[in-house]
Design an enzyme around this catalytic site. Structure first.
Site, short mmCIF file in Angstrom:
data_model
loop_
_atom_site.label_atom_id
_atom_site.label_comp_id
_atom_site.label_asym_id
_atom_site.label_seq_id
_atom_site.Cartn_x
_atom_site.Cartn_y
_atom_site.Cartn_z
N GLY A 257 -0.58 -2.49 1.61
CA GLY A 257 -0.79 -2.08 0.41
C GLY A 257 0.07 -0.62 0.23
O GLY A 257 0.92 -0.50 0.77
N SER B 229 -0.60 3.34 1.12
CA SER B 229 -1.68 3.95 2.14
C SER B 229 -2.40 5.21 1.23
O SER B 229 -3.28 5.64 1.63
CB SER B 229 -1.20 4.44 3.40
N CYS C 46 0.32 -2.80 8.18
CA CYS C 46 0.97 -1.93 7.42
C CYS C 46 0.50 -0.82 6.81
O CYS C 46 0.46 0.09 7.78
CB CYS C 46 1.75 -2.85 6.35
N ARG D 219 6.22 6.35 7.91
CA ARG D 219 6.03 5.52 6.78
C ARG D 219 7.31 5.07 6.25
O ARG D 219 8.45 5.81 6.41
CB ARG D 219 5.31 6.26 5.52
N ARG E 77 8.20 -2.74 3.17
CA ARG E 77 8.18 -1.29 3.00
C ARG E 77 7.34 -0.83 4.14
O ARG E 77 6.59 0.05 3.76
CB ARG E 77 8.09 -0.78 1.57
N HIS F 286 3.14 -8.13 8.38
CA HIS F 286 2.12 -8.91 7.61
C HIS F 286 1.74 -10.27 8.17
O HIS F 286 2.16 -11.28 7.60
CB HIS F 286 2.66 -8.91 6.45
N GLU G 201 -0.82 -12.07 7.78
CA GLU G 201 -1.30 -12.82 6.59
C GLU G 201 -0.48 -13.38 5.61
O GLU G 201 -0.81 -14.27 4.64
CB GLU G 201 -2.41 -11.91 6.25
N1 GLN Z 1 4.85 1.50 2.40
C1 GLN Z 1 3.45 1.42 2.22
C2 GLN Z 1 2.93 2.99 2.53
O1 GLN Z 1 3.32 3.73 3.28
C3 GLN Z 1 3.10 0.48 3.11
C4 GLN Z 1 3.46 -0.86 2.55
C5 GLN Z 1 2.84 -2.02 3.14
O2 GLN Z 1 1.62 -1.93 3.45
N2 GLN Z 1 3.32 -3.06 2.90
O3 GLN Z 1 1.71 2.99 2.30
#
Ligand code: GLN
Length: 190
Positions: free
Chosen positions: A47, A49, A79, A106, A134, A169, A171
């Site tokens: 998600g 962070s 992630c 990140r 990402r 991921h 999942e």
């Molecule tokens: N880009 C998000 C972050 O830096 C992480 C991306 C993800 O969890 N798919 O928080």
């Protein structure tokens, strides 16, 4: 076995689906009262962070969950979850659970390569499909950290004792072997 899936923000439903397919019980954690002591492990989903960290703090979850992790509660971060577990971020001032001895970058792949699929060689498992959105990667890992997979030379999966983190991921694929791997860490088989 019962796993707590953090459901503050991000891709938690997909983890629940993977656990369902493995026949593993789960429970969503949204607030402090949900973080009960019957949990055998927790999953921190992907998600955003910064948003997840803010919500964890607002819900009063950050400190108790950090203490539980440092006390040995098995955890699997994907992630954004990897970012929350790191002791240091190379391009962000924030530190959240301060638990895994890794420096994490990140959004590490730049704009062009923000999201992509790859096939990785995962230590002890073999070839696995990996979806990156990402995502971060691990810039450096301490001595006690086992590197489990790399993508283009960058570390994308790590384990330190009861803590497992992937930059990708599992999942979001049909492949359940990484979730199985985590369940075996919980069972003390790995
Ligand atoms: N880009 C998000 C972050 O830096 C992480 C991306 C993800 O969890 N798919 O928080």
């Amino acid at each position: 076995m019962k796993i707590g899936v953090f459901a503050l923000q991000g891709a938690f439903a997909e983890h629940e689906h993977s656990l369902d397919r493995l026949g593993i019980q789960w429970k969503e954690i949204r607030r402090l009262a949900d973080f009960t002591d019957d949990l055998d492990g927790i999953i921190l989903p992907g998600g955003e962070s910064t948003t997840q960290g803010k919500l964890l703090r607002e819900e009063g979850l950050l400190v108790p969950v950090k203490e539980a992790i440092l006390g040995g509660l098995p955890v699997f971060g994907t992630c954004a979850g990897m970012i929350l577990l790191a002791k240091k971020l190379s391009n962000d001032e924030n530190v959240y659970f301060d638990a895994m001895d890794v420096v994490v970058r990140r959004n590490a792949y730049g704009r062009q390569l923000g999201s992509f699929g790859a096939t990785l060689d995962f230590k002890g498992i073999g070839s696995i499909p990996a979806v990156f959105i990402r995502g971060p990667f691990v810039e450096s890992a301490g001595k006690g950290v086992d590197v489990l997979a790399k993508a283009d030379g960058n570390i994308v999966a790590v384990r330190q004792k009861h803590m497992l983190a992937t930059a990708f991921h599992p999942e979001l694929t049909d492949d359940l072997r990484i979730h199985t791997y985590f369940s075996e860490i919980i069972r003390g088989k790995l």
